[in-house]
Design a protein around this motif. Structure first.
Motif, short mmCIF file in Angstrom:
data_model
loop_
_atom_site.label_atom_id
_atom_site.label_comp_id
_atom_site.label_asym_id
_atom_site.label_seq_id
_atom_site.Cartn_x
_atom_site.Cartn_y
_atom_site.Cartn_z
N VAL A 183 0.98 -1.21 -0.03
CA VAL A 183 -0.01 0.04 -0.07
C VAL A 183 0.83 1.11 0.04
N LEU A 184 1.97 1.15 0.68
CA LEU A 184 2.79 2.53 0.84
C LEU A 184 3.34 2.70 -0.41
N ARG A 185 3.84 1.57 -1.02
CA ARG A 185 4.53 1.85 -2.46
C ARG A 185 3.68 2.43 -3.32
N MET A 186 2.38 1.93 -3.58
CA MET A 186 1.40 2.41 -4.38
C MET A 186 1.17 4.09 -4.18
N LEU A 187 1.12 4.41 -2.73
CA LEU A 187 0.88 5.75 -2.41
C LEU A 187 2.03 6.36 -3.11
N VAL A 188 3.27 6.15 -2.65
CA VAL A 188 4.41 7.07 -3.01
C VAL A 188 4.62 6.96 -4.50
N ALA A 201 3.09 10.87 8.06
CA ALA A 201 3.19 10.48 9.66
C ALA A 201 3.10 9.17 9.88
N SER A 202 4.17 8.68 10.77
CA SER A 202 4.10 7.32 11.24
C SER A 202 5.24 7.07 12.31
N GLY A 203 4.87 6.19 13.30
CA GLY A 203 5.67 5.86 14.27
C GLY A 203 6.52 4.57 14.04
N ASP A 204 6.57 4.03 12.72
CA ASP A 204 7.34 3.04 12.36
C ASP A 204 8.38 3.53 11.33
N PRO A 205 9.80 3.51 11.49
CA PRO A 205 10.90 4.18 10.61
C PRO A 205 10.78 3.38 9.20
N GLU A 206 10.20 2.10 9.26
CA GLU A 206 10.02 1.31 7.75
C GLU A 206 9.08 2.15 7.03
N VAL A 207 8.24 2.64 7.47
CA VAL A 207 6.86 3.35 6.79
C VAL A 207 7.64 4.56 6.02
N VAL A 208 8.53 5.39 6.81
CA VAL A 208 8.99 6.64 6.20
C VAL A 208 10.19 6.51 5.46
N GLU A 209 10.66 5.44 5.23
CA GLU A 209 11.88 5.13 4.57
C GLU A 209 11.84 5.55 3.18
N GLN A 210 10.82 5.76 2.29
CA GLN A 210 10.57 6.15 1.02
C GLN A 210 10.41 7.69 0.99
N ALA A 211 10.46 8.27 2.03
CA ALA A 211 10.19 9.74 1.99
C ALA A 211 11.69 10.54 1.52
N ASP A 212 11.26 11.62 0.97
CA ASP A 212 12.59 12.35 0.36
C ASP A 212 13.53 13.01 1.77
N ARG A 213 12.76 13.18 2.87
CA ARG A 213 13.59 13.68 4.21
C ARG A 213 12.55 13.27 5.11
N VAL A 214 13.03 13.06 6.42
CA VAL A 214 12.36 12.64 7.46
C VAL A 214 12.85 13.41 8.63
#
Length: 242
Positions: A183-188, A201-214
């Motif tokens: 689901v995250l791949r599809m959103l990104v 926003a997430s409490g899980d580091p894996e969820v924000v891995e695909q962000a440009d910046r964290v």
């Protein structure tokens, strides 16, 4: 202080409390157009409050929020509701689909609310469902779907209106790990291909891995930024500060 010209979203010194408990303690942040910004932090860090303030859903007790160099924090409620309806999209941990509507009708709803013709809204909704590989579910109702499928519908609904910014508040929290990644791949992927800015926003580091910046929130403060990443186009991400 005027917001930077290259920030689609900009907030300064945001403060907010709930029943006397601090939720935000002077958070300042900027988000560039087309950027995917990850906001990482534990439960109670202030992530949801920050997203709601940026989206105009919640007025901070102190501080400023600007969208495309226009003040959001001074708008009346009706104007903020119109902004959220026409320029923003929202995805939460719960899909919040209307049970009496089909998948396609749920997806088309934001378009209909802004006055899009019924046929065009349905066609656009179907196009987004196809892009997210759930076109075959268009005539089903939410109760007939798996949880991961409902979240994909929520993503399609948020993107169908071609918003400038999508706020995703723990969008994969209720999902199993494999479903969460898909689901995250599809959103990104959908956001990047259409130049849509995302605040994730997430409490899980894996969820924000695909962000440009964290950036990281803790106890209502922006305590640090994780090592900056180059985005897919190679542009340097913008800064955030407290």
């Amino acid at each position: 202080m005027a917001p930077p010209d290259n920030d689609v979203l900009w907030a300064r010194a945001l403060r907010h409390t709930y029943n006397g408990s601090p939720a935000l303690l002077g958070v300042s942040i900027g988000v560039r157009e087309g950027e995917i910004l990850g906001v990482l932090g534990p439960h109670g860090a202030g992530k949801s409050t920050l997203l709601r303030c940026l989206a105009g859903d919640l007025l901070p007790e102190q501080g400023e929020v600007w969208f495309n160099s226009a003040p959001v924090h001074t708008l009346r409620r009706a104007a903020r509701e119109r902004l959220r309806r026409e320029r923003f999209g929202w995805i939460g941990a719960s899909a919040q689909l209307l049970p009496e509507l089909t998948v396609r009708e749920n997806t088309a709803l934001p378009l209909l609310l802004r006055g899009t013709a019924h046929r065009k809204a349905k066609d656009t909704a179907q196009e987004w469902l196809e892009r997210l590989d759930i076109g075959a579910l268009a005539r089903k109702r939410p109760a007939q779907l798996l949880q991961a499928e409902r979240q994909r519908v929520a993503i399609a609904r948020a993107l169908a209106n071609r918003p400038e910014v999508v706020f995703a508040d723990e969008p994969t929290a209720p999902l199993h790990r494999a479903d969460r990644a898909q689901v995250l791949r599809m959103l990104v992927s959908a956001a990047r291909s259409h130049g849509i800015t995302v605040v994730l926003a997430s409490g899980d580091p894996e969820v924000v891995e695909q962000a440009d910046r964290v950036v990281m929130l803790a106890d209502g403060r922006l305590v640090s930024g994780l090592p900056q990443q180059e985005n897919r186009e190679g542009a340097a991400p913008c800064s955030a500060s407290v």
